[in-house]
Motif scaffolding. Structure first.
Motif, PDB file in Angstrom:
ATOM      1  N   GLY A  45      15.403  52.834  26.984  1.00 14.52           N
ATOM      2  CA  GLY A  45      16.000  52.958  28.322  1.00 14.52           C
ATOM      3  C   GLY A  45      17.405  52.397  28.338  1.00 14.52           C
ATOM      4  N   ALA A  46      17.561  51.231  27.691  1.00 13.10           N
ATOM      5  CA  ALA A  46      18.875  50.572  27.694  1.00 13.10           C
ATOM      6  C   ALA A  46      19.912  51.463  27.024  1.00 13.10           C
ATOM      7  N   PHE A  47      19.557  52.022  25.868  1.00  9.42           N
ATOM      8  CA  PHE A  47      20.542  52.857  25.165  1.00  9.42           C
ATOM      9  C   PHE A  47      20.851  54.112  25.969  1.00  9.42           C
ATOM     10  N   ALA A  48      19.826  54.635  26.638  1.00  5.31           N
ATOM     11  CA  ALA A  48      20.087  55.826  27.472  1.00  5.31           C
ATOM     12  C   ALA A  48      21.065  55.462  28.586  1.00  5.31           C
ATOM     13  N   VAL A  49      20.794  54.300  29.203  1.00  7.63           N
ATOM     14  CA  VAL A  49      21.689  53.853  30.290  1.00  7.63           C
ATOM     15  C   VAL A  49      23.102  53.683  29.736  1.00  7.63           C
ATOM     16  N   ALA A  50      23.180  53.104  28.572  1.00  6.83           N
ATOM     17  CA  ALA A  50      24.500  52.853  27.966  1.00  6.83           C
ATOM     18  C   ALA A  50      25.211  54.179  27.720  1.00  6.83           C
ATOM     19  N   ALA A  51      24.463  55.154  27.248  1.00  7.48           N
ATOM     20  CA  ALA A  51      25.110  56.427  26.892  1.00  7.48           C
ATOM     21  C   ALA A  51      25.469  57.212  28.144  1.00  7.48           C
ATOM     22  N   PHE A  52      24.542  57.293  29.101  1.00  6.76           N
ATOM     23  CA  PHE A  52      24.784  58.243  30.203  1.00  6.76           C
ATOM     24  C   PHE A  52      25.280  57.567  31.470  1.00  6.76           C
ATOM     25  N   TYR A  53      24.828  56.354  31.741  1.00  7.97           N
ATOM     26  CA  TYR A  53      25.165  55.800  33.072  1.00  7.97           C
ATOM     27  C   TYR A  53      26.463  54.993  32.999  1.00  7.97           C
ATOM     28  N   ALA A  54      26.650  54.244  31.925  1.00  9.07           N
ATOM     29  CA  ALA A  54      27.795  53.319  31.899  1.00  9.07           C
ATOM     30  C   ALA A  54      29.103  54.110  31.900  1.00  9.07           C
ATOM     31  N   PRO A  55      30.016  53.755  32.779  1.00  8.01           N
ATOM     32  CA  PRO A  55      31.291  54.495  32.850  1.00  8.01           C
ATOM     33  C   PRO A  55      32.137  54.270  31.605  1.00  8.01           C
ATOM     34  N   LEU A  56      33.070  55.190  31.367  1.00  9.95           N
ATOM     35  CA  LEU A  56      33.915  55.091  30.167  1.00  9.95           C
ATOM     36  C   LEU A  56      34.912  53.963  30.335  1.00  9.95           C
ATOM     37  N   ASP A  57      35.186  53.284  29.265  1.00  4.70           N
ATOM     38  CA  ASP A  57      36.176  52.201  29.305  1.00  4.70           C
ATOM     39  C   ASP A  57      37.556  52.834  29.501  1.00  4.70           C
ATOM     40  N   ALA A  58      38.421  52.164  30.266  1.00  2.89           N
ATOM     41  CA  ALA A  58      39.732  52.750  30.611  1.00  2.89           C
ATOM     42  C   ALA A  58      40.474  53.148  29.339  1.00  2.89           C
ATOM     43  N   ASP A  59      40.741  52.182  28.423  1.00  8.22           N
ATOM     44  CA  ASP A  59      41.620  52.587  27.318  1.00  8.22           C
ATOM     45  C   ASP A  59      40.836  52.985  26.060  1.00  8.22           C
ATOM     46  N   GLN A  60      39.630  52.401  25.841  1.00 10.93           N
ATOM     47  CA  GLN A  60      38.992  52.701  24.555  1.00 10.93           C
ATOM     48  C   GLN A  60      38.120  53.937  24.637  1.00 10.93           C
ATOM     49  N   GLY A  61      37.845  54.378  25.858  1.00 11.94           N
ATOM     50  CA  GLY A  61      37.045  55.590  25.975  1.00 11.94           C
ATOM     51  C   GLY A  61      35.650  55.413  25.430  1.00 11.94           C
ATOM     52  N   PHE A  62      35.116  56.428  24.768  1.00  8.83           N
ATOM     53  CA  PHE A  62      33.708  56.470  24.387  1.00  8.83           C
ATOM     54  C   PHE A  62      33.421  55.423  23.314  1.00  8.83           C
ATOM     55  N   ARG A  63      34.453  55.093  22.552  1.00  9.58           N
ATOM     56  CA  ARG A  63      34.209  54.151  21.428  1.00  9.58           C
ATOM     57  C   ARG A  63      33.628  52.838  21.938  1.00  9.58           C
ATOM     58  N   GLN A  64      34.018  52.496  23.143  1.00  6.84           N
ATOM     59  CA  GLN A  64      33.617  51.192  23.688  1.00  6.84           C
ATOM     60  C   GLN A  64      32.104  51.074  23.766  1.00  6.84           C
ATOM     61  N   LYS A  65      31.414  52.157  23.668  1.00  2.32           N
ATOM     62  CA  LYS A  65      29.958  52.104  23.851  1.00  2.32           C
ATOM     63  C   LYS A  65      29.260  51.407  22.685  1.00  2.32           C
ATOM     64  N   ILE A  66      29.937  51.217  21.559  1.00  2.00           N
ATOM     65  CA  ILE A  66      29.300  50.426  20.477  1.00  2.00           C
ATOM     66  C   ILE A  66      29.071  49.001  20.997  1.00  2.00           C
ATOM     67  N   PHE A  67      29.913  48.631  21.928  1.00  2.00           N
ATOM     68  CA  PHE A  67      29.847  47.281  22.520  1.00  2.00           C
ATOM     69  C   PHE A  67      28.430  46.983  23.009  1.00  2.00           C
ATOM     70  N   TYR A  68      27.770  47.990  23.565  1.00  2.00           N
ATOM     71  CA  TYR A  68      26.433  47.740  24.142  1.00  2.00           C
ATOM     72  C   TYR A  68      25.384  47.496  23.058  1.00  2.00           C
ATOM     73  N   LEU A  69      25.719  47.843  21.824  1.00  2.00           N
ATOM     74  CA  LEU A  69      24.775  47.581  20.717  1.00  2.00           C
ATOM     75  C   LEU A  69      25.193  46.328  19.967  1.00  2.00           C
ATOM     76  N   HIS A  70      26.493  46.277  19.629  1.00  2.00           N
ATOM     77  CA  HIS A  70      26.959  45.212  18.725  1.00  2.00           C
ATOM     78  C   HIS A  70      26.835  43.830  19.352  1.00  2.00           C
ATOM     79  N   VAL A  71      27.296  43.704  20.599  1.00  2.00           N
ATOM     80  CA  VAL A  71      27.348  42.355  21.180  1.00  2.00           C
ATOM     81  C   VAL A  71      25.948  41.806  21.504  1.00  2.00           C
ATOM     82  N   PRO A  72      25.062  42.613  22.121  1.00  2.00           N
ATOM     83  CA  PRO A  72      23.697  42.064  22.314  1.00  2.00           C
ATOM     84  C   PRO A  72      23.040  41.673  20.982  1.00  2.00           C
TER      85      PRO A  72
END
Lengths: 223, 228, 70, 237
Positions: free
Chosen positions: D19-46
């Motif tokens: 569920g978390a990864f789905a939320v990260a992929a589909f619900y979380a808005p895109l980061d202003a400057d890094q765009g889609f790449r920023q989504k690794i953040f939801y995996l790496h930092v936790p």
């Protein structure tokens, strides 16, 4: 205190009698200077490079000290002899740390002038008091970790490898802080002051790991 | 007549291997227990446990007035151990070693010189231990073991590789005096000699006590049977 | 609704790679644990047979090893 | 009897994590400057947070082991550190991927969290070899606990020292304050998923080890041929 004096006196006498640690550390250190000279192809260094070379050389010479620290006790029944006495065991850690501190000071008395002679661009004169303070705090950090990790490593099979392997990562904060403090002292244009932030970190490190080591040392001696 | 040593089901295991298993005995103060048994029977393990150097894995151990290992600090310093390892630094001299141990045990340094003469090492006291013969090392180790005038003496084959002169020199030290008797636990491979000095005899085989009785009622061949 | 959260700009392969690496790591770990559990089950089966054998044939009376005692 | 509750836990973990990864992929808005790449953040930092907390928990369990001297605490400390090390591999690899995607280089000495994590990982990398180097089980457990406590205290100090270094080139994407609402919520869900994953793997491995210990003692009683115990870093109960 009596116990500390007794163990320390035995340590220093054993070292003077056998010259196991200090001469080896000094020769090792000087050799590393030569290696750095050829490795970096620099006739002289200053500022952050000088700070780095000095700290790293002391670190590795310290590792030699770590490997020799408990060998005599392990092989000649020193641990049992100490455990039979009605004394607090933490004194053994304090004595060993103080002994290694003394070896590092002896090492630096020879090495720092040699460093100034061989590699260092700016003279040492103007920054000496600060330099002594930084080296003292750094030695304390090395001595505390070496005395604790040495006790862990000495009674294992791969001890000469395991000691440094565990101690080096633990000492990274000391290396960072020491290099940060030494950099302005060894700069070409004359000495900058001591950075309070790094001084605090180094002091905190020594304090925290000093207390922690004292707390966790005893279980290492039981059998 | 308090008891010096009280063991109940004492056991010590290294992983799966039981070095000592189910040893129970009670030794009155001032008397001598002699432990017989082949090598690896657990004699040295028993001595190290009594000397507070080794923690028992099973059973209870009470030595002098301390229950081990919890109250080891209470009895440490009142026990003398003369084991296979002399516990002396080879590069230091006998005097320096004994001075070091004297400082650890808060013993008057004068006693060091007194003891060195008593064991006949007065002349060579300042040469490093590494230059000593096996017998001289044993004398120095014996001096170290009795330096702090222990109430309990643990001796691991004290007379091994000792010439008669050395044995005679150590005798008074290791037996204590009539008015201040020392409790002693001695391991031995010599049935006759061992039984002669024993009040109680203990036979160990593979860590188990197969013989425990007052020395008077034990015959030499019963001891011999241990080794077969 | 998804358009603004899943564009195909050049970052995508890296993100996918990161999540795949994580998944791979997890699977390797589970595989190793799986092997261990399988080995345990095999040992258990072996012990079960032993117990069943033991119950079928009455245990032979064991002779108490002779002890030297006074 | 060891694995009770594991099935429920595993299901919960899968649900929350996916569920978390789905939320990260589909619900979380895109980061202003890094765009889609920023989504690794939801995996790496936790992953990094859970691994670090795992190391510190390993240290706390080791304190309990030294206090009570019961082998079960040593087992728990060992398993906590063991799993943190495995997650640590994930942290370093995803960190490198993130560095490559965001700053075009596989490793970055200016990124303090990555650097300090590497140092902590190198330290804990010696945990298993150290255990393996000590043969006597009881001493192995005791020395491992002393190591775990020292290393546990080292983790925050190491992060402090590395973070205090001046070259703070890159904006700190993970700052509690500056994340907009939805991103912050997604991050929390991912963190919860990762923490649950850690706990499940932890319970799973402990159950496996206890069962193996039980099995070995049964085998010894039945077959009476105590299998000679191989040297191993892992504690056996």
């Amino acid at each position: 205190m009596r116990v500390l004096a007794a163990v320390l006196r035995k340590e220093l006498r054993l070292e003077l009698r056998t010259f196991e640690s200090v001469p080896g550390m000094v020769l090792f250190g000087l050799t590393i200077f030569v290696v750095f000279h050829f490795g970096l192809e620099r006739a002289s260094v200053e500022g952050d490079l000088a700070a780095g070379i000095l700290v790293v050389t002391l670190l590795f010479a310290g590792m030699l000290g770590l490997n020799r620290l408990y060998v005599a006790d392990e092989e000649q029944g020193g641990f049992d002899g100490f455990l039979l006495a009605p004394v607090d065991r933490t004194w053994l850690f304090v004595a060993k740390a103080t002994a290694l501190f003394a070896y590092l000071v002896a090492l630096e008395i020879v090495m720092v002038p040699a460093f100034a002679l061989l590699l260092l661009e700016p003279g040492l004169g103007q920054a000496l008091p600060e330099l002594v303070l930084v080296l003292a705090l750094t030695n304390a950090g090395f001595a505390i970790i070496a005395a604790l990790v040495g006790a862990i490593a000495v009674r294992t099979r791969a001890r000469d490898l395991l000691g440094p392997l565990i101690a080096l990562p633990l000492l990274v904060p000391v290396v960072i802080a020491a290099a940060g403090l030494l950099e302005p002292l060894l700069r070409e244009g004359g000495a900058g002051g001591l950075d309070a932030k790094w001084l605090a970190i180094l002091g905190l490190y020594d304090l925290v790991f000093g207390l922690l080591s004292v707390a966790v040392f005893d279980p290492l001696l039981e059998d | 007549m308090t008891t010096a040593i009280e063991l109940a089901g004492l056991g010590r295991a290294y992983g799966e291997r039981a070095a000592l298993d189910g040893v129970s005995l009670s030794l009155p103060a001032g008397s001598t227990l002699v432990v017989f048994g082949p090598n690896g029977a657990g004699k040295s393990t028993l001595l190290r446990i009594l000397a507070t150097l080794l923690r028992p894995t099973t059973g209870t151990v009470r030595v002098l007035d301390g229950e081990l290992p919890r109250e080891a600090w209470k009895v440490r310093g009142r026990i003398g151990l003369l084991g296979h390892d002399p516990l002396l630094y080879r590069e230091l001299s006998a005097r320096e070693n004994l001075r070091y141990h004297a400082r650890l045990h808060a013993v008057d340094p004068a006693r060091v010189d007194e003891l060195l003469d008593a064991v006949g090492l007065g002349a060579r006291a300042d040469d490093p231990i590494s230059t000593y013969s096996r017998g001289m090392v044993q004398r120095a180790a014996a001096a170290r073991a009795v330096l702090h005038d222990p109430e309990l003496l643990l001796l691991d084959e004290p007379r091994a590789n000792l010439d008669p002169a050395a044995a005679a020199a150590l005798e008074p030290l290791l037996t204590g005096t009539p008015e201040r008797p020392r409790t002693r636990v001695v391991t031995s491979h010599d049935p006759a000699g061992g039984l002669a000095e024993a009040d109680v005899a203990l036979g160990l085989r593979a860590g188990r006590p197969v013989l425990l009785a007052p020395a008077a009622g034990v015959t030499v061949d019963q001891i011999g049977a241990l080794y077969r | 609704m998804f358009a603004d959260t899943l564009p195909g700009d050049q970052g995508t392969p890296y993100v996918v790679a990161a999540y795949l690496v994580f998944l791979a790591l997890l699977l390797i770990y589970l595989a190793i644990m799986g092997v261990r559990v399988a080995r345990m089950e095999r040992d258990l089966a072996e012990l079960d047979d032993l117990v069943r054998e033991g119950r079928d044939t009455p245990p032979s009376s064991e002779q108490e090893p002779e002890r030297i005692s006074t | 009897m060891h694995g009770k509750g594991l099935r429920g836990l595993s299901v919960a973990t899968i649900v929350v994590l996916v569920g978390a990864f789905a939320v990260a992929a589909f619900y979380a808005p895109l980061d202003a400057d890094q765009g889609f790449r920023q989504k690794i953040f939801y995996l790496h930092v936790p992953l990094a947070i859970v691994a670090l907390v795992g190391f510190i928990v390993g240290g706390l369990l080791a304190i309990q082991h030294l206090r009570t001297r019961e082998p079960i605490w040593d087992l728990r400390s060992y398993v906590a550190i063991h799993i943190s090390l495995i997650l640590g591999v994930g942290v370093l690899v995803t960190g490198a991927i993130w560095a490559k995607s965001s700053w075009g280089v596989w490793w970055l000495w200016d990124e303090p969290t990555l650097v300090s994590f590497l140092i902590v990982f190198l330290l804990y990398g010696t945990y298993t070899p150290m255990r393996f180097a000590i043969e006597d089980r009881e001493r192995q457990a005791r020395y491992a606990s002393v190591f775990a406590i020292t290393a546990g205290a080292f983790v925050p100090i190491c992060f402090g020292a590395v973070r205090a270094q001046p070259q703070e080139v890159h904006p700190q994407t993970f700052g509690s304050g500056d994340l907009p609402g939805p991103m912050w919520l997604t991050f929390l869900v991912c963190l919860a998923g990762m923490a649950l994953l850690f706990y499940t793997l932890y319970r799973f491995e402990i159950a496996a080890k206890l069962a193996r210990g039980r099995l070995r003692s049964l085998r010894r009683q039945l077959l009476d041929d105590a299998p000679v115990q191989r040297r191993s870093a892992a504690p056996t109960i």
